[in-house]
Design an enzyme around this catalytic site. Structure first.
Site, mmCIF file in Angstrom:
data_model
loop_
_atom_site.group_PDB
_atom_site.id
_atom_site.type_symbol
_atom_site.label_atom_id
_atom_site.label_comp_id
_atom_site.label_asym_id
_atom_site.label_seq_id
_atom_site.Cartn_x
_atom_site.Cartn_y
_atom_site.Cartn_z
ATOM 1 N N ASN A 193 0.499 -1.165 -0.478
ATOM 2 C CA ASN A 193 0.156 0.217 0.184
ATOM 3 C C ASN A 193 0.939 1.249 0.182
ATOM 4 O OD1 ASN A 193 0.259 -1.537 2.263
ATOM 5 N ND2 ASN A 193 -0.979 0.279 3.537
ATOM 6 N N CYS A 245 -2.165 5.894 7.030
ATOM 7 C CA CYS A 245 -2.509 4.602 8.114
ATOM 8 C C CYS A 245 -1.641 5.677 10.075
ATOM 9 C CB CYS A 245 -2.761 3.878 8.336
ATOM 10 S SG CYS A 245 -4.192 3.080 6.293
HETATM 11 C C1 LIG Z 1 -6.608 -1.200 2.740
HETATM 12 C C2 LIG Z 1 -5.620 -1.836 3.598
HETATM 13 C C3 LIG Z 1 -6.264 -2.629 4.237
HETATM 14 C C4 LIG Z 1 -6.963 -2.351 5.711
HETATM 15 O O1 LIG Z 1 -8.185 -2.214 4.707
HETATM 16 P P1 LIG Z 1 -9.791 -2.121 5.303
HETATM 17 O O2 LIG Z 1 -10.810 -2.136 4.394
HETATM 18 O O3 LIG Z 1 -9.309 -0.174 5.188
HETATM 19 O O4 LIG Z 1 -10.144 -2.441 6.383
HETATM 20 C C5 LIG Z 1 -5.441 -3.891 4.699
HETATM 21 N N1 LIG Z 1 -4.017 -4.247 3.602
HETATM 22 C C6 LIG Z 1 -4.170 -3.269 2.532
HETATM 23 C C7 LIG Z 1 -3.021 -3.823 1.833
HETATM 24 C C8 LIG Z 1 -4.631 -2.317 2.951
HETATM 25 O O5 LIG Z 1 -3.968 -1.497 1.735
#
Ligand SMILES: *Cc1c(COP(=O)(O)O)cnc(C)c1O
Length: 388
Positions: A154, A329
């Site tokens: 991410n 985050c």
């Molecule tokens: C956004 C994200 C999450 C969290 O997902 P949510 O649906 O917002 O809880 C977990 N892992 C990765 C790699 C992400 O990009």
């Protein structure tokens, strides 16, 4: 709208596509039934809509519909996978392997399991963000029950070699989980070919609504057991209780359907935008690309900029563009993120990092504005720094 900054933070979240919203709307009002109601048409039509999403998600990853467990998102899916496996297989072994660059929604459940006595190996990554498969093989022990490696990162967009990891795990009878929150709809996924046993998905990174996701749980060859983490009415074959949120589920299905239909053309278009941005930014000295140059998501450009303060750069970019420094985050601090640190960046060195997340609604004109402003901001900050 027009005087707001250009949105270039698609790894944090994406807007709901109008076509997705249109599909969702009837399920708030007219078709509001509970999918678990089996004695009337309100229940039947909601159940049919949920079934359709299960079919779309299953087809997207080459699974079957009954292997899809609906959750509130990827955070919950990761928790359900990791804690659910730990609880179901602790008699077999108490060792789990993951990676330093995983999302906190993987690392934190693993850290929690550590407090319960599990042993966690956190694999390092190479300079390009990819894991070393030899390191993975060396880390495996007789008591290893789970390997969790994300599909697409991410922050730096790096794509891990899922097929090779799946092969290693299957050969040794170890369950393989992948967090595919950033990958679904953007790269081809195939749980059979890639030998994946558990896969976390979410809707809001792919132009669907927030608050909805899924966990794929393999049912055969081998059959994977997970202990539920939320008990109640026995929904989702007992693995995740709670009344299904039909409008969000419909939106999730529509979002993935659109993303798959447009995947090839969109990846081409978005890659061109990313290369256009990098071509301009890489003209100035001391700007480095984070992560593997080609094994990455089409829309991800993560850079480190020498000789610039992170907070100052962030402030300078804000009026023109919505981007993220490090991970959204934990961007309350300007310290380098755990992902960039894992790449071996020296944290003492004065540098700033920026993550550009290009998506469906960005245009070439926007990319030119972004590049021009980012370059001007970096140069002006460096000039100021050299004057003090
Ligand atoms: C956004 C994200 C999450 C969290 O997902 P949510 O649906 O917002 O809880 C977990 N892992 C990765 C790699 C992400 O990009």
């Amino acid at each position: 709208m027009s005087n707001r900054p250009i949105y270039l933070d698609c790894h944090a979240t994406t807007p709901v596509d109008e076509r997705v919203l249109a599909a969702m709307l009837p399920y708030f009002t007219e078709k509001f039934g509970n999918p678990a109601s089996i004695s009337h048409v309100y229940g039947w039509e909601a159940e049919a809509a949920v079934k359709q999403t299960r079919e779309i998600l299953a087809a997207a990853i080459n699974a079957s519909p009954e292997e899809i467990v609906i959750t509130s998102g990827a955070t919950e899916a990761n928790n359900l996978a990791i804690k659910g496996i730990a609880e179901a297989y602790f008699q077999k072994g108490q060792h789990i392997i993951t990676v330093a660059t995983e999302h906190k929604a993987v690392l934190d459940p693993c850290n929690y399991l550590k407090t319960l006595g599990f042993d966690i190996t956190v694999l390092p990554v190479q300079k390009d963000g990819l894991i070393d498969l030899n390191e993975l093989e060396k880390a495996i022990r007789p008591e290893t029950i789970l390997v969790s490696v994300m599909a697409a990162n991410n922050e730096i967009g790096v794509l891990q070699p899922l097929s090779a990891i799946g092969e290693i795990c299957r050969d040794r009878n170890i369950i393989f989980h992948t967090d595919a929150a950033q990958a679904i709809g953007k790269i081809p996924l195939d749980v059979q070919a890639q030998k994946i046993d558990l896969m976390s998905l979410t809707a809001h990174k792919v132009y669907g609504p927030k608050g909805i996701g899924a966990l794929y749980v393999r049912r055969r060859n081998p059959r994977v057991q997970i202990a539920p983490q939320q008990h109640g009415g026995g929904h989702e074959r007992g693995m995740r209780s709670g009344t299904l949120y039909t409008p969000q589920i419909v939106g999730f299905g529509k979002a993935v359907e659109i993303a798959l239909a447009e995947q090839a053309t969109e990846n081409q278009r978005i890659t061109a935008l990313r290369l256009k941005l990098w071509e301009q930014l890489s003209q100035i000295p001391g700007v480095h690309l984070n992560g593997h140059p080609t094994q990455r998501l089409a829309g991800n450009l993560s850079i480190s900029v020498e000789g610039v303060d992170g907070a100052a750069l962030s402030l300078g970019l804000q009026p023109i563009m919505a981007v993220s420094s490090g991970s959204a985050c934990n961007s309350t601090s300007t310290a380098p993120s755990h992902v960039l640190t894992a790449l071996g960046h020296p944290s003492q060195l004065a540098y700033a990092s920026v993550r550009f997340g290009i998506g469906r609604f960005n245009t070439p004109e926007e990319i030119d504005i972004i590049a021009k402003h980012a370059i001007a901001t970096i140069q002006s900050l460096r000039k100021q720094a050299s004057l003090v």
